[in-house]
Design a protein around this motif. Structure first.
Motif, short mmCIF file in Angstrom:
data_model
loop_
_atom_site.label_atom_id
_atom_site.label_comp_id
_atom_site.label_asym_id
_atom_site.label_seq_id
_atom_site.Cartn_x
_atom_site.Cartn_y
_atom_site.Cartn_z
N ASN A 9 0.85 -1.16 0.00
CA ASN A 9 0.00 0.00 0.00
C ASN A 9 0.90 1.23 0.00
N GLU A 10 0.79 2.03 -1.04
CA GLU A 10 1.76 3.14 -1.21
C GLU A 10 1.76 4.13 -0.04
N GLU A 11 0.57 4.35 0.53
CA GLU A 11 0.49 5.37 1.57
C GLU A 11 1.26 5.01 2.84
N ASP A 12 1.00 3.81 3.37
CA ASP A 12 1.60 3.50 4.68
C ASP A 12 2.52 2.28 4.65
#
Ligand code: ATP
Ligand code: MG
Length: 559
Positions: free
Chosen positions: A485-488
């Motif tokens: 997951n790119e965000e976290d």
């Protein structure tokens, strides 16, 4: 004259050259895992590559625990690594080493550097060292402790070793070049103080060598000639060569880098696998949905299939990602002729043959594997009541459905032709029982009069079948979203990667299957007895892989 086909990969070419030029007279390779987790398919590549090269050149292969960091290493991992490497077929008999056995020699090597004026004790904090290091575009700044005398350095280093200083208060650094364009050469830390017990050396040491100092020395101490590693170490090579030469070895091991193996939409990083284990997403490091070697083994992969996979992957300098389907191709290919093809019904409904004598059980002779006669024959019971797959009957079939529906005739695999005469539903409106009549003249599944049937379905005799649990696996990762997951930085786990079917029926002989035994369940895939979940007489079968795939082998280079 037969044309000789020689296609040597870049690693072999370098080794050939070294041997030709007499740089080395023999080949010695190693696999150096850090015992801080289980080995995975990427490690398998490294193991088989290193072992294969040693074997190919008549040399030696070492297994060495790179156990210089006491914080994350555990005995559990040490034991697992040994059995995994052995299982893969890489023989390290008499060649098992521990980097921690070299702590004394490493300490002496550090003293040698100090005596040559090539190392100094530094009192900067970790943070200061970082900020002095500079960046890719700016040179670093020299430590104010860089000018300490050799005597002072020797004294301080000895006192570090004797436990006089707390963790983090002092380090030993190589004295190389703070202006080097290669940041690894900017006076790297080579020893730190850490008052920690080590799983192999206990409390003997309170200073520990840093990886970049220890690793090249381990190879040099063991006489490794070709130190094969992954690309991220390319920038470290100048430092490794520096360490080994300054310590007094004439010829550092030749380091050759290759690209790591990645599988598309599969978690390979140790750190991430560990997280899946700790979060309980999987049932351990050997959960069959993982690609640790222990998991692949539990899933039913064979060493031969992994060897084949690694061979097909080849070695490369370019980072890329391999399709998991290639691994599946390899196990299918390996098991196809090796294992018996048996019948198992995973989603059962009853089939009653109304014109078959009540209470009669007969035995049919069937080949264990039609494509491999050497696996012999077996007897399977047949009777009036059978189980068939729910999807093999339809009340109202669509076009091109050739299995059972009212009025249609099909072949029961290896048994008889049967014609559907009716069906019954349960109180929820689901099909419970299908009725049919059989043609006694079609015994063995052969047409008695040239009439043809288009469908062949599998079955098991209800009276003698054994009820077992089967587990079906899908990818752990949501393929639409990718692994991370790119965000976290979390992983995109899908919720439905495991399906447990407790109401499956199999041929009676399968009740005796032992852990790691594998079978083809006709039409359903290859299955392996789960070594963790099975009990004697109560096997649990996990699906290794389905039978079909759209995967095509990539074109192989031809000469
Ligand atoms: P991970 O990145 O999964 O944590 P690691 O590199 O930290 O693995 P080590 O125990 O340090 O694990 O690795 C031992 C050897 O295996 C090293 O020589 C390393 O280069 C090699 N190796 C690790 N991962 C791969 C991979 N994906 N493909 C090929 N070789 C690998
Ligand atoms: Mg590592």
């Amino acid at each position: 004259m037969e044309k000789e086909v020689v296609s040597r990969n870049f690693i072999e070419q370098e080794i050939d050259k070294d041997l030709r030029e007499g740089v080395y007279t023999e080949v010695c390779t190693r696999f150096p895992p850090e015992p801080n987790g289980y080995l995975h398919i990427g490690h398998a590549k490294s193991i088989l590559l290193n072992y294969g090269l040693a074997k190919q050149y008549g040399g030696t292969f070492h297994l060495r625990y790179d156990d210089t960091n006491p914080t994350k290493e555990k005995d559990e991992f040490v034991d697992a690594i040994e059995s995994d490497v052995r299982w893969l077929g890489a023989d390290f008999e008499g060649q098992l080493y521990h980097a921690s056995d070299y702590f004394e020699k490493m300490y002496e090597a550090a003293v040698t550097l100090i005596k040559k004026g090539k190392a100094f004790v530094c009192d900067l904090t970790a943070e200061e060292i970082r900020s002095y290091r500079g960046t890719l575009t700016e040179p670093g700044k020299e430590s104010p402790y860089r000018g300490r005398s050799i005597e002072e350095n020797l004294d301080l280093f000895e006192r570090m070793k004797n436990g006089e200083f707390p963790d983090g208060s002092k380090v030993l650094r190589a004295k190389i070049d703070m202006a080097s364009p290669n940041i690894n050469m900017r006076d790297p830390v080579i020893y730190r103080v850490a008052h920690l017990s080590h799983q192999h050396t206990g409390d003997a040491w309170c200073i520990y060598p840093m990886y970049d100092f220890a690793h090249p020395l381990e190879d040099a101490f063991e006489g490794i000639t070709h130190s094969i590693c992954t690309l991220e170490f390319e920038d470290h090579r100048p430092l490794y060569d520096w360490v080994v030469r300054e310590v007094g070895f004439d010829m550092p091991p030749r380091q050759i880098e290759f690209a790591k193996l990645y599988l598309t939409n599969v978690v390979t990083g140790k750190r991430y696998i560990k997280k899946l284990v700790e979060d309980g997403v999987v049932d351990g490091w050997d959960d069959p949905r993982l690609v640790t070697i222990a998991a692949l083994r539990r899933r039913g992969y064979t060493p031969e299939s992994i060897q084949k996979f690694v061979e097909l992957c080849g070695v490369s300098k370019a980072q890329s990602s391999t399709d998991y389907a290639m691994l599946e191709y390899c196990i299918r290919d390996d098991l196809k002729l090796k294992v018996p093809r048996m019948m198992a019904v995973l989603d059962p409904i009853r089939l009653v043959i109304d014109n078959y004598p009540e209470g009669q059980i007969e035995e049919l002779d069937v080949p264990n594997n039609q494509e491999n006669e050497s696996l012999g024959m077996r007897k399977i019971p047949f009777g009036r009541e059978l189980y068939i797959e729910r999807e093999d009957f339809m009340e109202e079939p669509p076009r091109k459905y050739f299995r059972l529906f009212p009025g249609n005739e099909v072949r029961l695999m290896n048994a008889y032709f049967v014609k559907c005469t009716g069906f019954e539903k349960d109180e929820n409106g689901n099909i419970a029982t299908v009725h049919c009549t059989y043609d006694p003249a079609s015994r063995g599944g052969n047409s008695p009069d040239g009439r043809k049937v288009k469908g062949t379905i599998h079955w098991v005799a209800a009276e003698t079948a054994k009820q077992v649990t089967c587990r079906l696996y899908e990818n752990l990762i949501d393929e639409e979203k990718g692994v991370y997951n790119e965000e976290d930085g979390s992983m995109n786990i899908r919720p439905d990667s495991l399906t447990v079917k407790e109401n499956c029926f199999v041929e009676p002989a399968l009740a005796e299957a032992k852990p790691y035994d594998s079978f083809q369940f006709v039409r359903n895939g290859f299955f392996c007895v789960d070594a963790k979940l099975s009990e004697p007489g109560k096997p649990v079968f996990g699906r290794i892989v389905a039978l079909k795939s759209s995967f095509k082998l990539p074109a192989q280079p031809t000469a």
